[in-house]
Scaffold this motif. Structure first.
Motif, mmCIF file in Angstrom:
data_model
loop_
_atom_site.group_PDB
_atom_site.id
_atom_site.type_symbol
_atom_site.label_atom_id
_atom_site.label_comp_id
_atom_site.label_asym_id
_atom_site.label_seq_id
_atom_site.Cartn_x
_atom_site.Cartn_y
_atom_site.Cartn_z
ATOM 1 N N ILE A 145 16.243 12.101 44.687
ATOM 2 C CA ILE A 145 16.046 12.974 43.515
ATOM 3 C C ILE A 145 15.136 12.276 42.500
ATOM 4 O O ILE A 145 14.243 12.899 41.911
ATOM 5 N N ASP A 146 15.352 10.972 42.346
ATOM 6 C CA ASP A 146 14.470 10.215 41.442
ATOM 7 C C ASP A 146 13.014 10.308 41.901
ATOM 8 O O ASP A 146 12.102 10.497 41.092
ATOM 9 N N ILE A 147 12.810 10.156 43.210
ATOM 10 C CA ILE A 147 11.447 10.221 43.755
ATOM 11 C C ILE A 147 10.838 11.609 43.532
ATOM 12 O O ILE A 147 9.689 11.741 43.105
ATOM 13 N N ILE A 148 11.617 12.635 43.826
ATOM 14 C CA ILE A 148 11.133 14.016 43.632
ATOM 15 C C ILE A 148 10.658 14.202 42.194
ATOM 16 O O ILE A 148 9.562 14.712 41.944
ATOM 17 N N GLU A 149 11.478 13.756 41.265
ATOM 18 C CA GLU A 149 11.148 13.989 39.853
ATOM 19 C C GLU A 149 10.002 13.103 39.376
ATOM 20 O O GLU A 149 9.158 13.542 38.596
ATOM 21 N N ARG A 150 9.960 11.875 39.884
ATOM 22 C CA ARG A 150 8.861 10.986 39.493
ATOM 23 C C ARG A 150 7.529 11.512 40.043
ATOM 24 O O ARG A 150 6.473 11.347 39.416
ATOM 25 N N LEU A 151 7.579 12.148 41.208
ATOM 26 C CA LEU A 151 6.353 12.744 41.776
ATOM 27 C C LEU A 151 5.884 13.944 40.955
ATOM 28 O O LEU A 151 4.719 14.347 41.039
ATOM 29 N N GLY A 152 6.789 14.528 40.196
ATOM 30 C CA GLY A 152 6.431 15.706 39.404
ATOM 31 C C GLY A 152 7.077 16.977 39.907
ATOM 32 O O GLY A 152 6.800 18.069 39.410
ATOM 33 N N GLY A 153 7.935 16.867 40.918
ATOM 34 C CA GLY A 153 8.585 18.049 41.484
ATOM 35 C C GLY A 153 9.902 18.365 40.809
ATOM 36 O O GLY A 153 10.421 17.579 40.017
ATOM 37 N N THR A 154 10.438 19.530 41.136
ATOM 38 C CA THR A 154 11.751 19.949 40.637
ATOM 39 C C THR A 154 12.742 19.890 41.798
ATOM 40 O O THR A 154 12.490 20.452 42.865
ATOM 41 N N TYR A 155 13.855 19.201 41.588
ATOM 42 C CA TYR A 155 14.883 19.117 42.620
ATOM 43 C C TYR A 155 15.697 20.402 42.632
ATOM 44 O O TYR A 155 16.138 20.887 41.584
ATOM 45 N N VAL A 156 15.904 20.974 43.827
ATOM 46 C CA VAL A 156 16.726 22.170 43.979
ATOM 47 C C VAL A 156 17.912 21.796 44.863
ATOM 48 O O VAL A 156 17.739 21.429 46.022
ATOM 49 N N ASP A 157 19.107 21.853 44.306
ATOM 50 C CA ASP A 157 20.322 21.520 45.061
ATOM 51 C C ASP A 157 20.747 22.754 45.849
ATOM 52 O O ASP A 157 21.124 23.770 45.284
ATOM 53 N N SER A 158 20.685 22.644 47.178
ATOM 54 C CA SER A 158 20.937 23.818 48.030
ATOM 55 C C SER A 158 22.381 24.298 47.913
ATOM 56 O O SER A 158 22.679 25.431 48.285
#
Lengths: 355, 355
Positions: free
Chosen positions: B213-226
């Motif tokens: 999740i940290d990587i997703i957000e640092r890349l600029g993406g939004t984490y979606v919890d399925s």
């Protein structure tokens, strides 16, 4: 003027007397020659939808037309010129229409003449801006209304070829699902000399002797009886095909198409089914799509460029074909008969006037 | 030489001593530096398939490698040069390989090194024809094995863009299904400056705090919890997206993707699920695909051109990203630990040698 309409709350079209439209600035007045009937018209009638043109309690039917310019009204058109109108119109201008791609506009960014939110062409006269009219030769007076359905198939084929353009695709075989008018027009399209396909198949469920089977075979295609050979069994019974064109609106066909496709193949879906829950082996279909690089896409409507392609295609069809598929020719006064669902007939047309 | 192998009848990989290969005419000898492990390796191990290289009762694992030219053996390669090998090889020559498109070859027209019918790269040395090797800079010694998984995503994106090239597509948003190594690499790809996407999302099922999740957000993406937002609910919870990239192998995601897509959107399927029957509203999905011009396609493997694209892409990734996703570095002697399924880890690599 006379118009074939569906009234709010009614379930059958009727011949009505409605006001003759007056062209607005930049619009021409068109005199209708012929209007084809297709499955969409029957859906509009059955669903008796709420998409009537604003302010009206009726909708003029018809979206497949050929017409004559009655009054150019200051546009670049010439009186007496033959035209075929496209279907979608902008409720207000938007980027899809500005690009000439109304077929890619999402819900709410278009109305469709004769289908939803706008009057169709099944009347003595209609008006249109010239940008939505495609000029056709005088020889198209009797069958020019076929340009519209063919244009939908041109779009599907264009998108399919683009969709496989990232690699060297060598399509050889195609399967058309459905031997109704759209299926037969598409088969004829796939059998013209400029088509990439060497072998074509057309699926139906009719017994011989049958005029649609005769047409399929005379075009050069192979008739596939769905009662003997399911879409899934196509690969075993004949061959896995490079292109599938679905024109049945039978939802299971969309998923069975994955099995009918050869590796790297593409299936175009054009039918519009209602809700229908059923079981699939989703794991197998998903895996098959991945491991064999298969593709499915939906395609709706068409734009002016695709109408122009359809115009060329129609001119390349054999003469006998057009004669053979137009099996019902009615006057507006024969509206009841024209909209009767006749399983023996192929394509029905309502004639308002002659050239 | 040392090699990590799966033996016939066994369900765990072991470190073995196998003969060092001798390059044939036109082949170079490569000294392996690093080999990544991915889901496909685990499938090869679990299925203990019958696709062992002919004549052998074991298969050397590994298809994501970076290596050094040990002996150019008369080829145009230079000793000491760094390379990344592609995966597919021709059983005998065929048109797909001749065109440089082995990724489009159907079943039976390829073997896959480390996967089916050919030894992989998880050994001290391997041999290869230079046409299946992509030269990479010296700086790639530690993470060059990532070129292979990225190349699969490059292919999927290339095919998606081609697939929507018949009209003016303006994709803005993308959703990656899966936050495993392939999902994160793909998200990084979609976040590089040359990518057309302004907004990205990545679906997973992990609780915070979590490194992915940290990587997703640092890349600029939004984490979606399925567990909170299903794929089907994506449009309501966030937005309908123009591009979906499925890397979960969860078959329902393939069909739910139709709902996550915006009009004119395209979903790429890359997971390889087993058989799984379930119910869908096939009528609704079919209709939705047609009326909104939506598309789904499967994509597998990749070719040299896509490896070259991946090479450029990898060079454009932020340094922290590559460091953060390589969470497990093992020696061949630690094979057991390397193949343990560690839910906390992201990408595991086996190190045979250093530059």
């Amino acid at each position: 003027m006379r118009a074939v309409v569906i009234r709010r709350g009614e379930s059958r079209p009727t011949l009505a007397n409605v006001p003759r439209p007056t062209p607005g600035a930049g619009e021409a007045l068109l005199r209708t020659l012929r209007v084809g009937i297709d499955g969409t018209d029957h859906e509009v009638i059955q669903n008796n939808h709420g998409g009537f043109p604003s302010g009206d309690d009726y909708q003029i039917l018809g979206h497949e037309a050929v017409a004559v310019v009655e009054d150019a009204n200051g546009t670049a058109l010439k009186a007496g010129e033959l035209v075929v109108p496209t279907v979608r119109r902008p409720p207000e201008t938007n980027k899809y229409f500005e690009r000439g791609e109304p077929d890619m506009a999402p819900d709410g960014q278009y109305v469709e003449r004769g289908i939803v939110g706008a009057h169709g062409y099944m009347s003595e006269f209609f008006t249109s801006s010239p940008e939505f009219l495609v000029s056709v030769p005088d020889s198209f007076a009797e069958y020019g209304f076929l340009v519209e359905p063919i244009s939908n198939s041109e779009k599907a084929l264009e998108h399919a070829l683009a969709a496989r353009s990232a690699f060297e695709w060598e399509p050889e075989s195609a399967l058309v699902l459905g031997n109704g008018p759209l299926g037969l027009l598409t088969l004829a399209m796939l059998e013209t000399p400029s088509s990439p396909f060497q072998r074509t198949y057309c699926l139906g469920r009719r017994d011989r002797p049958d005029p649609t089977i005769d047409i399929i075979e005379r075009l050069g295609g192979t008739y596939v009886d769905s009662r003997e050979t399911s879409v899934e069994a196509m690969a075993d019974a004949h061959e896995a095909v490079d292109f599938v064109y679905e024109a049945t609106g039978y939802a299971k066909h969309a998923f069975e198409t994955v099995d009918a496709l050869a590796p790297n193949g593409v299936g175009a879906l054009l039918g519009i089914p209602g809700d229908w829950e059923f079981e699939i082996d989703g794991g197998r279909l998903h895996r098959e799509m991945v491991l064999q690089n298969k593709m499915l896409f939906g395609s709706v409507n068409s734009n002016v460029r695709q109408f122009e392609m359809a115009k060329k295609r129609l001119a390349a069809f054999p003469d006998w074909f057009v004669d053979d598929i137009i099996t019902g020719v009615y006057t507006p006064e024969e509206t009841d008969a024209a909209f009767e669902k006749n399983t023996d007939g192929i394509k029905t047309v309502v004639v308002f006037d002659t050239r």
